[in-house]
Enzyme design. Structure first.
Site, mmCIF file in Angstrom:
data_model
loop_
_atom_site.group_PDB
_atom_site.id
_atom_site.type_symbol
_atom_site.label_atom_id
_atom_site.label_comp_id
_atom_site.label_asym_id
_atom_site.label_seq_id
_atom_site.Cartn_x
_atom_site.Cartn_y
_atom_site.Cartn_z
ATOM 1 N N GLN A 46 0.944 -1.287 -0.022
ATOM 2 C CA GLN A 46 0.073 -0.015 -0.104
ATOM 3 C C GLN A 46 0.810 1.368 0.047
ATOM 4 O O GLN A 46 2.017 1.388 0.678
ATOM 5 C CB GLN A 46 -0.805 -0.139 1.320
ATOM 6 N N CYS A 77 -9.752 0.331 -4.581
ATOM 7 C CA CYS A 77 -9.146 1.486 -4.782
ATOM 8 C C CYS A 77 -9.997 2.227 -6.267
ATOM 9 O O CYS A 77 -9.116 3.122 -6.623
ATOM 10 C CB CYS A 77 -7.622 1.176 -5.195
ATOM 11 N N GLU A 117 -3.422 -15.001 -3.992
ATOM 12 C CA GLU A 117 -2.629 -14.003 -4.596
ATOM 13 C C GLU A 117 -1.722 -14.611 -5.803
ATOM 14 O O GLU A 117 -1.348 -15.753 -5.580
ATOM 15 C CB GLU A 117 -1.463 -13.214 -3.484
ATOM 16 N N ASP A 158 -9.623 -7.423 -2.028
ATOM 17 C CA ASP A 158 -8.968 -6.044 -2.176
ATOM 18 C C ASP A 158 -8.320 -6.300 -3.411
ATOM 19 O O ASP A 158 -7.088 -6.237 -3.700
ATOM 20 C CB ASP A 158 -7.804 -6.109 -1.086
HETATM 21 C C1 LIG Z 1 -4.752 -3.830 -4.448
HETATM 22 S S1 LIG Z 1 -3.484 -5.171 -3.994
HETATM 23 C C2 LIG Z 1 -3.951 -5.670 -2.419
HETATM 24 C C3 LIG Z 1 -2.944 -6.565 -1.945
HETATM 25 C C4 LIG Z 1 -2.960 -6.539 -0.289
HETATM 26 N N1 LIG Z 1 -4.672 -6.814 0.050
HETATM 27 C C5 LIG Z 1 -2.619 -5.395 0.583
HETATM 28 O O1 LIG Z 1 -3.391 -4.797 0.992
HETATM 29 O O2 LIG Z 1 -1.249 -5.295 0.564
HETATM 30 C C6 LIG Z 1 -4.116 -6.171 -5.177
HETATM 31 C C7 LIG Z 1 -3.258 -7.690 -5.153
HETATM 32 O O3 LIG Z 1 -3.881 -8.424 -6.024
HETATM 33 C C8 LIG Z 1 -2.911 -9.247 -6.932
HETATM 34 N N2 LIG Z 1 -3.690 -9.704 -7.815
HETATM 35 C C9 LIG Z 1 -3.815 -9.023 -9.159
HETATM 36 N N3 LIG Z 1 -4.793 -9.576 -9.931
HETATM 37 C C10 LIG Z 1 -4.910 -10.954 -9.410
HETATM 38 C C11 LIG Z 1 -5.636 -12.098 -9.577
HETATM 39 N N4 LIG Z 1 -6.281 -12.164 -10.655
HETATM 40 N N5 LIG Z 1 -5.825 -13.166 -8.717
HETATM 41 C C12 LIG Z 1 -4.958 -13.205 -7.578
HETATM 42 N N6 LIG Z 1 -4.362 -12.024 -7.227
HETATM 43 C C13 LIG Z 1 -4.307 -10.843 -8.110
HETATM 44 C C14 LIG Z 1 -1.781 -8.320 -7.188
HETATM 45 O O4 LIG Z 1 -0.802 -8.929 -7.153
HETATM 46 C C15 LIG Z 1 -1.805 -7.574 -5.699
HETATM 47 O O5 LIG Z 1 -0.961 -8.025 -4.800
#
Ligand SMILES: C[S@@+](CC[C@H](N)C(=O)[O-])C[C@H]1O[C@@H](n2cnc3c(N)ncnc32)[C@H](O)[C@@H]1O
Length: 391
Positions: A216, A337, A263, A310
């Protein structure tokens, strides 16, 4: 053309009308009377930029950053901080009403403890020929050479200066940077910048991560965000979807008997395993997969009490929303977001039998139109199978 700005829209542009058309004006303030030039037309829409502020709106201020307007990084510096918060509350209400047909009477946006010097993560662009380092210019792929970025956390500002004074390899076009409590991680790492892991303490937990994994941006607002997202979260089983390095997984593992985190980025999920190991938590199954893939194979007869999701800006895929609806958890916490994709996904969750219990926004990205929204939903009815969204 002379126009008056009616309000700020999702995407951060000002809305105006003229010559029978709808005009989106960038870097505007509600109540501004501005002379604009039309940059682009698309059907009944015009995209414009301000040539002259004829009469400023009541919340207009002089943007303090010398790069503002040219640099593509910030688009809200022309607004007082309170007006930025108000605009974000309106953007969320607008999306929920227009896209999800949900009427939310009031949206609170929790301010950032520091509206400047807050960014703990950034992407810098490099132009080896012009020897410039900074961010893309607004609407272009030219690098805006930035010596001092007013939203960077002090440690990253120092790193920016070090990168500018170093001799980066010619092939280096982009740099990901992220700060921890004591160090900075860069991807790709080069020359003196070889730290490939940093550590940050948030709300009593330690997190290891690097610039190749998501973390974040606004580290100072994280304790409040975590507190709100996890309040009243307890039970036997929880899912943390799109879990990164385990920011929510670690505290969830202290509240639930069993947790599964999902993830897709392998570097991030390895850090999640390490963070759980350091916290001596053994009740989590860390899965490296896309959530859509994983949720299809997750047994439908499993009892899940709490789902935290998220996702990135694109929101959750239809398969993920359908998977969550099939699981029928008692509670869902959606951390988003992007208010537009949030509204799209909430519409499906509400149609599937969930109702919004409470909602709060967090100003994780001051000086920009971006905002983080946290929504708590509870299962209110047995869903109508016809409301499942097919894809
Ligand atoms: C907004 S971040 C949130 C991460 C965590 N919840 C945090 O607050 O630090 C979104 C996360 O989703 C992962 N991501 C993106 N697309 C994805 C998918 N289709 N399936 C699983 N993870 C995914 C990204 O690598 C990233 O780590």
């Amino acid at each position: 053309m002379l126009v008056e700005i009616e309000r700020i829209l999702p995407g951060g542009v000002g809305l105006a009308h003229g010559e029978g058309k709808t005009i989106f004006v960038s870097l505007a303030v509600t109540g501004d009377r501005v002379r604009v030039k039309i940059d682009r037309e698309q059907g009944n829409l015009m995209f414009a930029s301000i040539v002259e502020v004829v009469e400023p709106g009541p919340d207009r201020i002089e943007p303090p950053c010398p790069y503002f307007g040219r640099c593509g990084g910030c688009d809200f510096q022309q607004l007082t901080y309170q007006a930025q918060l108000n605009a974000k509350a309106d953007i969320i209400k607008d999306c929920l009403q227009r896209i999800a047909k949900l009427d939310i009477p009031a949206v609170t946006v929790i301010p950032s403890p520091t509206p400047w010097r807050y960014r703990g993560r950034a992407t810098w662009q490099l132009d080896p020929d012009l020897q410039t380092v900074g961010y893309y210019e607004r609407g272009s792929r030219r690098v805006c050479d930035v010596a001092d970025c007013a939203v960077l956390a002090p440690r990253l500002q120092t790193t920016l200066e070090q990168v500018r004074n170093s001799d980066p390899p010619k092939e280096l076009k982009h740099l990901e940077v992220v700060s921890g409590d004591d160090f900075v991680s860069l991807a790709p790492a080069f020359a003196v910048f070889q730290t490939n892991e940093v550590t940050l303490r948030v709300a009593g937990e330690s997190y290891h991560y690097n610039a190749e994994s998501f973390f974040q941006i606004n580290q100072e607002l994280l304790p409040e965000l975590l507190k709100y997202a996890l309040s009243e979260a307890e039970g036997e089983t929880a899912l943390d979807l799109y879990s990164g390095v385990g920011l929510f997984t670690v505290p969830l593992a202290r509240r639930f008997k069993r947790v599964t985190s999902v993830e897709s980025n392998r570097t991030a999920s390895r850090f999640a395993e390490k963070n759980l190991q350091d916290a001596k938590l053994e009740n989590v199954n860390v899965v490296t997969a896309t959530v859509a893939e994983w949720i299809r194979s997750f047994a439908n007869n499993k009892q899940v009490d709490f789902v935290l999701l998220d996702p990135p800006r694109a929101g959750a895929e239809s398969a993920v929303i359908n998977g969550i609806l099939n699981l029928q958890p008692s509670k869902i916490c959606y951390v988003s977001c992007d208010p537009a994709t949030l509204a799209r996904d909430l519409k499906k969750l509400v149609a599937g039998g969930f109702s919004i219990e409470r909602l709060c926004a967090f100003d994780m990205f001051p000086q920009t139109h971006h905002v983080e929204t946290v929504v708590h939903l509870i299962r209110s009815q047995i869903p109508d199978p016809r409301s499942q969204i097919s894809h």
